[in-house]
Design an enzyme around this catalytic site. Structure first.
Site, PDB file in Angstrom:
ATOM      1  N   ASP A  54       0.609  -1.133  -0.439  1.00 15.93           N
ATOM      2  CA  ASP A  54      -0.159   0.079  -0.110  1.00 15.93           C
ATOM      3  C   ASP A  54       0.744   1.587   0.215  1.00 15.93           C
ATOM      4  O   ASP A  54       0.344   2.695  -0.023  1.00 15.93           O
ATOM      5  CB  ASP A  54      -1.052   0.152   1.471  1.00 15.93           C
ATOM      6  CG  ASP A  54      -0.291  -0.359   1.976  1.00 15.93           C
ATOM      7  OD1 ASP A  54       1.336   0.027   2.387  1.00 15.93           O
ATOM      8  OD2 ASP A  54      -0.780   0.003   3.812  1.00 15.93           O
ATOM      9  N   GLY A  55       1.909   0.982  -0.030  1.00 16.46           N
ATOM     10  CA  GLY A  55       3.243   2.421  -0.063  1.00 16.46           C
ATOM     11  C   GLY A  55       3.349   3.178   1.438  1.00 16.46           C
ATOM     12  O   GLY A  55       4.391   3.686   1.390  1.00 16.46           O
ATOM     13  N   GLU A  56       3.254   2.047   2.675  1.00 26.09           N
ATOM     14  CA  GLU A  56       4.074   2.319   3.426  1.00 26.09           C
ATOM     15  C   GLU A  56       4.840   1.843   2.738  1.00 26.09           C
ATOM     16  O   GLU A  56       5.976   0.702   3.256  1.00 26.09           O
ATOM     17  CB  GLU A  56       3.208   1.549   4.558  1.00 26.09           C
ATOM     18  CG  GLU A  56       1.881   2.597   4.756  1.00 26.09           C
ATOM     19  CD  GLU A  56       0.790   2.248   6.582  1.00 26.09           C
ATOM     20  OE1 GLU A  56       1.856   1.513   6.875  1.00 26.09           O
ATOM     21  OE2 GLU A  56       0.006   2.299   6.403  1.00 26.09           O
ATOM     22  N   HIS A 147      17.280  29.025   2.343  1.00 22.20           N
ATOM     23  CA  HIS A 147      16.787  30.372   1.863  1.00 22.20           C
ATOM     24  C   HIS A 147      16.807  32.039   2.175  1.00 22.20           C
ATOM     25  O   HIS A 147      17.753  32.865   2.476  1.00 22.20           O
ATOM     26  CB  HIS A 147      15.634  29.526   1.549  1.00 22.20           C
ATOM     27  CG  HIS A 147      14.729  30.633   0.512  1.00 22.20           C
ATOM     28  ND1 HIS A 147      15.030  31.533  -0.682  1.00 22.20           N
ATOM     29  CD2 HIS A 147      13.884  31.528   1.343  1.00 22.20           C
ATOM     30  CE1 HIS A 147      14.328  32.197  -1.194  1.00 22.20           C
ATOM     31  NE2 HIS A 147      13.989  31.865   0.084  1.00 22.20           N
ATOM     32  N   ASP A 187      17.914  37.953  -7.486  1.00 16.79           N
ATOM     33  CA  ASP A 187      16.019  38.666  -6.664  1.00 16.79           C
ATOM     34  C   ASP A 187      16.830  39.155  -6.068  1.00 16.79           C
ATOM     35  O   ASP A 187      18.271  38.594  -5.037  1.00 16.79           O
ATOM     36  CB  ASP A 187      15.155  37.487  -6.839  1.00 16.79           C
ATOM     37  CG  ASP A 187      16.075  36.602  -5.058  1.00 16.79           C
ATOM     38  OD1 ASP A 187      17.057  36.586  -4.515  1.00 16.79           O
ATOM     39  OD2 ASP A 187      15.777  35.227  -5.987  1.00 16.79           O
ATOM     40  N   LYS A 211      13.258  41.274  -8.612  1.00 17.36           N
ATOM     41  CA  LYS A 211      12.328  39.562  -9.107  1.00 17.36           C
ATOM     42  C   LYS A 211      10.596  39.751  -8.479  1.00 17.36           C
ATOM     43  O   LYS A 211      10.679  39.956  -7.267  1.00 17.36           O
ATOM     44  CB  LYS A 211      13.105  38.388  -8.829  1.00 17.36           C
ATOM     45  CG  LYS A 211      11.996  37.047  -9.234  1.00 17.36           C
ATOM     46  CD  LYS A 211      12.371  35.945  -8.890  1.00 17.36           C
ATOM     47  CE  LYS A 211      12.294  35.409  -7.651  1.00 17.36           C
ATOM     48  NZ  LYS A 211      13.477  33.566  -7.583  1.00 17.36           N
ATOM     49  N   ARG A 213       7.410  37.230  -8.068  1.00 15.28           N
ATOM     50  CA  ARG A 213       6.841  36.452  -8.828  1.00 15.28           C
ATOM     51  C   ARG A 213       5.027  36.072  -7.522  1.00 15.28           C
ATOM     52  O   ARG A 213       4.987  36.731  -6.991  1.00 15.28           O
ATOM     53  CB  ARG A 213       7.112  34.988  -7.730  1.00 15.28           C
ATOM     54  CG  ARG A 213       7.116  33.736  -8.379  1.00 15.28           C
ATOM     55  CD  ARG A 213       7.924  32.287  -7.481  1.00 15.28           C
ATOM     56  NE  ARG A 213       9.081  32.424  -7.708  1.00 15.28           N
ATOM     57  CZ  ARG A 213       9.343  31.244  -7.996  1.00 15.28           C
ATOM     58  NH1 ARG A 213       8.787  30.615  -8.460  1.00 15.28           N
ATOM     59  NH2 ARG A 213      11.233  31.054  -8.155  1.00 15.28           N
ATOM     60  N   ASP A 243      22.839  31.971  -6.287  1.00 14.44           N
ATOM     61  CA  ASP A 243      21.157  31.657  -5.998  1.00 14.44           C
ATOM     62  C   ASP A 243      21.831  30.453  -5.283  1.00 14.44           C
ATOM     63  O   ASP A 243      22.915  29.361  -5.270  1.00 14.44           O
ATOM     64  CB  ASP A 243      20.271  31.092  -7.355  1.00 14.44           C
ATOM     65  CG  ASP A 243      19.138  31.821  -6.822  1.00 14.44           C
ATOM     66  OD1 ASP A 243      19.217  31.846  -5.897  1.00 14.44           O
ATOM     67  OD2 ASP A 243      18.135  31.750  -7.652  1.00 14.44           O
ATOM     68  N   THR A 251      14.119  31.442 -12.815  1.00 11.25           N
ATOM     69  CA  THR A 251      14.696  32.763 -12.155  1.00 11.25           C
ATOM     70  C   THR A 251      15.646  33.301 -12.372  1.00 11.25           C
ATOM     71  O   THR A 251      16.156  33.827 -13.134  1.00 11.25           O
ATOM     72  CB  THR A 251      14.684  31.881 -10.596  1.00 11.25           C
ATOM     73  OG1 THR A 251      13.377  32.582  -9.938  1.00 11.25           O
ATOM     74  CG2 THR A 251      15.856  33.718  -9.538  1.00 11.25           C
TER      75      THR A 251
HETATM   76  C1  R5P Z   1      14.222  32.633  -4.039  1.00 10.16           C
HETATM   77  O1  R5P Z   1      13.975  33.312  -3.669  1.00 10.16           O
HETATM   78  C2  R5P Z   1      15.569  31.518  -4.796  1.00 10.16           C
HETATM   79  O2  R5P Z   1      16.006  32.130  -4.149  1.00 10.16           O
HETATM   80  C3  R5P Z   1      15.327  30.476  -5.907  1.00 10.16           C
HETATM   81  O3  R5P Z   1      16.106  32.030  -7.035  1.00 10.16           O
HETATM   82  C4  R5P Z   1      13.948  29.815  -6.818  1.00 10.16           C
HETATM   83  O4  R5P Z   1      13.496  29.246  -5.553  1.00 10.16           O
HETATM   84  C5  R5P Z   1      14.463  29.621  -7.824  1.00 10.16           C
HETATM   85  O5  R5P Z   1      13.429  28.373  -8.189  1.00 10.16           O
HETATM   86  P1  R5P Z   1      13.327  28.181 -10.196  1.00 10.16           P
HETATM   87  O6  R5P Z   1      13.877  27.942 -10.140  1.00 10.16           O
HETATM   88  O7  R5P Z   1      11.836  27.707  -9.516  1.00 10.16           O
HETATM   89  O8  R5P Z   1      12.996  30.036 -10.205  1.00 10.16           O
END
Ligand code: R5P
Length: 326
Positions: A54-56, A147, A187, A211, A213, A243, A251
């Site tokens: 069942d995936g467990e 992040h 960003d 940026k 979103r 990044d 992004t």
């Molecule tokens: C966003 O603030 C992060 O620093 C990355 O730039 C972002 O999560 C990248 O996501 P994606 O590749 O989907 O644009």
């Protein structure tokens, strides 16, 4: 800089520390765990994993761990929920088997981008994940390039927050990519990161893109780019985008389009976590980017690898961080 533990060690150097800790790996990134134990000069242990019809999932520890310090290596990467559950079950099994202290090496902490309520009615998913990790008895977390630098404060247990920026800076110097180039954050959230790596690279000029979103469907718009810190034009200069995560690739692609429209010549991309969802590998390979450098915090399976991709290893940093300070 003070928020990260940084190492300037060459990945090619054998670190080889003697450790008494037992290192276990989940199934999310066994290759990274193998590299870590190689550096530590020890062996890797694998929990027994059984999937019911069942995936467990059932996890069982076969080694004796009574009274021991143990480590589990398991990023919370795709398949995110499966890997999270596997980590929780493994830690629970270790604790029930008598382990004294469990350090979870979670090179990529899934759900970290859901660290607040963006629109009313939403869950703060990261806080739920942290509660789960703490509830099963993890004593310490080791992770990379979160992040937000506020995330360690959400934990009630110690968090070692490491960064791949030193590895990136080292590679940029080795390949002389810094000559006449400008560092770019795709960003405003990455501005702190870009300032840190600029300092590592002798105050290399940097800039950032603004940026936007769309919170419903996730569409990205690169609104504008600020003047570089040295006030020089971007025209005919190389750009190095830094990044934390590449997920769908939107992004990076929008940043590349904006940089090209500004007359930039060559573009290089460095990002710690190669989440590579949807068709990100194809988008990156087809874009006017010279090379994409990532790390092995997340396993890049063969079907997601592409010619422009280079994977740098964080295994040496993990091994060093796990080694008790003498
Ligand atoms: C966003 O603030 C992060 O620093 C990355 O730039 C972002 O999560 C990248 O996501 P994606 O590749 O989907 O644009």
């Amino acid at each position: 800089m003070e928020d990260y533990k940084v190492y300037w060690e060459e990945e090619s150097k054998q670190v080889c520390f003697l450790t008494k800790m037992k290192i276990f790996s989940g199934t999310a990134n066994q290759k990274l765990a193998e590299k870590v134990v190689e550096k530590l000069g020890t062996k890797l242990f694998l929990p027994e994993k059984f999937i019911f019809p069942d995936g467990e999932e059932r996890i069982r520890i076969l080694e004796k761990v009574v009274g021991e310090d143990v480590v589990v290596v398991q990023p919370i990467s795709s398949l995110v929920n499966e890997n999270l559950i596997e980590l929780c079950f493994t830690v629970d099994a270790l604790k029930r088997s008598g382990a004294k202290k469990v350090t979870a090496v979670i090179p990529y902490l899934g759900y970290q981008r859901q660290d607040r309520v963006f629109r009313s009615g939403e869950a703060v998913s990261l806080l739920v994940v942290i509660k789960m990790l703490e509830a099963v008895g993890i004593d310490k977390v080791l992770t990379f390039d979160l992040h937000s630098i506020k995330i360690p404060q959400f934990f009630g247990i110690p968090v070692s927050h490491l960064s791949a920026l030193t590895i990136f800076a080292e590679r940029i110097i080795q390949e002389r990519l810094n000559k006449g180039a400008v560092l770019v954050s795709p960003d405003m959230g990455g501005i702190r990161r870009i300032k840190i790596i600029s300092k590592m690279l002798d105050n290399m000029p940097f800039t950032s893109i603004e940026k936007e979103r769309d919170l419903t469907v996730g569409n990205i718009h690169a609104k504008k780019i600020y003047a570089p810190s040295n006030h020089k034009s971007l025209k005919n200069r190389n750009a190095i985008i830094i990044d934390d995560v590449i997920s769908g690739g939107g992004t990076i692609i929008k940043a590349v389009e904006l940089l090209i429209s500004e007359g930039v010549s060559k573009i290089f991309v460095f990002a710690t976590h190669p989440v590579f969802s949807q068709n990100a590998p194809v988008l990156l390979q087809d874009a006017p980017i010279e090379r994409v450098y990532v790390t092995n915090t997340v396993l890049v399976t063969k079907d997601k690898q592409f010619p422009k991709l280079e994977i740098l290893s964080v295994a040496g940093m993990i091994a060093k961080e796990l080694t008790p300070q003498l």
